[in-house]
Scaffold this motif. Structure first.
Motif, PDB file in Angstrom:
ATOM      1  N   TYR A 193       0.834  -1.207   0.000  1.00 19.12           N
ATOM      2  CA  TYR A 193       0.000   0.000   0.000  1.00 19.12           C
ATOM      3  C   TYR A 193       0.869   1.257   0.000  1.00 19.12           C
ATOM      4  O   TYR A 193       0.628   2.190  -0.769  1.00 19.12           O
ATOM      5  CB  TYR A 193      -0.927  -0.029   1.217  1.00 19.12           C
ATOM      6  N   GLN A 194       1.910   1.279   0.847  1.00 18.67           N
ATOM      7  CA  GLN A 194       2.791   2.447   0.913  1.00 18.67           C
ATOM      8  C   GLN A 194       3.524   2.660  -0.409  1.00 18.67           C
ATOM      9  O   GLN A 194       3.662   3.797  -0.869  1.00 18.67           O
ATOM     10  CB  GLN A 194       3.816   2.284   2.043  1.00 18.67           C
ATOM     11  N   LEU A 195       3.987   1.583  -1.029  1.00 25.18           N
ATOM     12  CA  LEU A 195       4.691   1.706  -2.300  1.00 25.18           C
ATOM     13  C   LEU A 195       3.768   2.217  -3.400  1.00 25.18           C
ATOM     14  O   LEU A 195       4.142   3.098  -4.187  1.00 25.18           O
ATOM     15  CB  LEU A 195       5.315   0.373  -2.710  1.00 25.18           C
ATOM     16  N   LEU A 196       2.555   1.689  -3.453  1.00 22.53           N
ATOM     17  CA  LEU A 196       1.597   2.153  -4.461  1.00 22.53           C
ATOM     18  C   LEU A 196       1.269   3.635  -4.262  1.00 22.53           C
ATOM     19  O   LEU A 196       1.181   4.390  -5.225  1.00 22.53           O
ATOM     20  CB  LEU A 196       0.328   1.303  -4.435  1.00 22.53           C
ATOM     21  N   ASN A 197       1.101   4.066  -3.011  1.00 26.52           N
ATOM     22  CA  ASN A 197       0.852   5.485  -2.734  1.00 26.52           C
ATOM     23  C   ASN A 197       2.040   6.342  -3.133  1.00 26.52           C
ATOM     24  O   ASN A 197       1.875   7.427  -3.676  1.00 26.52           O
ATOM     25  CB  ASN A 197       0.519   5.716  -1.264  1.00 26.52           C
ATOM     26  N   LYS A 198       3.246   5.866  -2.865  1.00 32.00           N
ATOM     27  CA  LYS A 198       4.460   6.601  -3.227  1.00 32.00           C
ATOM     28  C   LYS A 198       4.546   6.743  -4.746  1.00 32.00           C
ATOM     29  O   LYS A 198       4.839   7.820  -5.255  1.00 32.00           O
ATOM     30  CB  LYS A 198       5.697   5.893  -2.685  1.00 32.00           C
ATOM     31  N   GLN A 199       4.262   5.660  -5.464  1.00 30.74           N
ATOM     32  CA  GLN A 199       4.270   5.708  -6.935  1.00 30.74           C
ATOM     33  C   GLN A 199       3.267   6.739  -7.430  1.00 30.74           C
ATOM     34  O   GLN A 199       3.565   7.531  -8.317  1.00 30.74           O
ATOM     35  CB  GLN A 199       3.892   4.344  -7.522  1.00 30.74           C
ATOM     36  N   GLU A 200       2.072   6.693  -6.891  1.00 33.40           N
ATOM     37  CA  GLU A 200       1.021   7.620  -7.305  1.00 33.40           C
ATOM     38  C   GLU A 200       1.436   9.066  -7.025  1.00 33.40           C
ATOM     39  O   GLU A 200       1.264   9.944  -7.853  1.00 33.40           O
ATOM     40  CB  GLU A 200      -0.271   7.284  -6.562  1.00 33.40           C
ATOM     41  N   ASN A 201       1.979   9.318  -5.846  1.00 29.57           N
ATOM     42  CA  ASN A 201       2.425  10.673  -5.499  1.00 29.57           C
ATOM     43  C   ASN A 201       3.553  11.141  -6.400  1.00 29.57           C
ATOM     44  O   ASN A 201       3.585  12.304  -6.802  1.00 29.57           O
ATOM     45  CB  ASN A 201       2.868  10.745  -4.026  1.00 29.57           C
ATOM     46  N   ASP A 202       4.496  10.241  -6.739  1.00 33.47           N
ATOM     47  CA  ASP A 202       5.602  10.600  -7.634  1.00 33.47           C
ATOM     48  C   ASP A 202       5.089  10.946  -9.032  1.00 33.47           C
ATOM     49  O   ASP A 202       5.563  11.880  -9.656  1.00 33.47           O
ATOM     50  CB  ASP A 202       6.609   9.457  -7.717  1.00 33.47           C
ATOM     51  N   ILE A 203       4.099  10.196  -9.500  1.00 34.50           N
ATOM     52  CA  ILE A 203       3.537  10.458 -10.830  1.00 34.50           C
ATOM     53  C   ILE A 203       2.857  11.820 -10.864  1.00 34.50           C
ATOM     54  O   ILE A 203       3.066  12.615 -11.769  1.00 34.50           O
ATOM     55  CB  ILE A 203       2.542   9.348 -11.239  1.00 34.50           C
ATOM     56  N   PHE A 204       2.047  12.106  -9.845  1.00 34.20           N
ATOM     57  CA  PHE A 204       1.296  13.369  -9.841  1.00 34.20           C
ATOM     58  C   PHE A 204       2.165  14.584  -9.491  1.00 34.20           C
ATOM     59  O   PHE A 204       1.835  15.688  -9.829  1.00 34.20           O
ATOM     60  CB  PHE A 204       0.092  13.283  -8.914  1.00 34.20           C
ATOM     61  N   SER A 205       3.305  14.347  -8.834  1.00 31.67           N
ATOM     62  CA  SER A 205       4.181  15.478  -8.509  1.00 31.67           C
ATOM     63  C   SER A 205       5.208  15.716  -9.613  1.00 31.67           C
ATOM     64  O   SER A 205       5.979  16.656  -9.549  1.00 31.67           O
ATOM     65  CB  SER A 205       4.885  15.253  -7.164  1.00 31.67           C
ATOM     66  N   GLY A 206       5.217  14.833 -10.628  1.00 31.28           N
ATOM     67  CA  GLY A 206       6.103  15.020 -11.772  1.00 31.28           C
ATOM     68  C   GLY A 206       7.508  14.501 -11.554  1.00 31.28           C
ATOM     69  O   GLY A 206       8.412  14.835 -12.303  1.00 31.28           O
ATOM     70  N   GLU A 207       7.742  13.698 -10.536  1.00 31.25           N
ATOM     71  CA  GLU A 207       9.095  13.173 -10.268  1.00 31.25           C
ATOM     72  C   GLU A 207       9.408  12.004 -11.167  1.00 31.25           C
ATOM     73  O   GLU A 207       8.644  11.257 -11.577  1.00 31.25           O
ATOM     74  CB  GLU A 207       9.225  12.740  -8.799  1.00 31.25           C
TER      75      GLU A 207
END
Length: 137
Positions: free
Chosen positions: A123-137
Motif C-alpha cells: 500500500y505504501q509503495l503504491l501510494n508513493k508511486q502515485e504521489n511521484d507520478i502526480f508530482s512530476g518526479e
C-alpha cells in the motif's frame, strides 16, 4: 533425486548470524529436492545467488481479504470468508529470477518477505508511486 523429510525446528534456536553459515546449498540442490508437505515443519537453506530479474507478467501485487489474506476478485467478495470487503489490502507477490553457478530458478517473494526487503508495505509503495507520478518526479 534426493528426498527431504523436513526437520521440525524451533524458530530462533540458532542466531541468524550463525544459521546463514550452516545449511549452504546450491540452487540445483534445492530444485532437485522432493518435498514432503507438512505445515508444522520448516527447513532453512542458505544460497549464494544473484537476483537477475523480476518477472511481472502476472503482476507483482494483488487485492486480498483483510481476514484470510487470500486473493479476491475485483468485485471485492471473499469466497472463503463469505464477506464483501470495503477496504481490501494490497499484498506483494513478486516472482524473482534467481541464478547461481549451478542453476536458474524462480522464487516467489510473498508479502511479509517483500515488505522486509523493500522497506514499505505494498500500500505504501503504491501510494508513493502515485504521489511521484502526480508530482512530476
Amino acid at each position: 533425486m534426493p528426498v527431504v523429510q523436513l526437520q521440525k525446528r524451533i524458530f530462533n534456536e540458532v542466531p541468524v548470524e550463525k544459521e546463514i553459515f550452516q545449511n549452504i546449498v546450491t540452487l540445483k540442490h534445492i530444485t532437485n529436492l522432493v518435498w514432503y508437505n507438512n505445515d508444522d515443519q520448516v527447513t532453512n537453506f542458505t544460497i549464494k545467488a544473484m537476483l537477475s530479474d523480476a518477472d511481472s507478467r502476472f503482476g507483482w501485487c494483488y487485492l486480498s481479504c483483510n481476514f484470510c489474506k487470500k486473493k479476491i476478485p475485483e468485485n471485492l467478495y471473499c469466497q472463503k470468508c463469505r464477506k464483501e470487503l470495503k477496504f481490501p489490502q494490497m499484498r506483494y507477490n513478486i516472482e524473482m529470477k534467481v541464478t547461481d553457478e549451478s542453476a536458474k530458478t524462480t522464487f516467489l517473494l510473498f508479502d511479509s518477505i517483500a515488505q522486509k526487503l523493500i522497506g514499505l508495505s505494498c500500500y505504501q509503495l503504491l501510494n508513493k508511486q502515485e504521489n511521484d507520478i502526480f508530482s512530476g518526479e
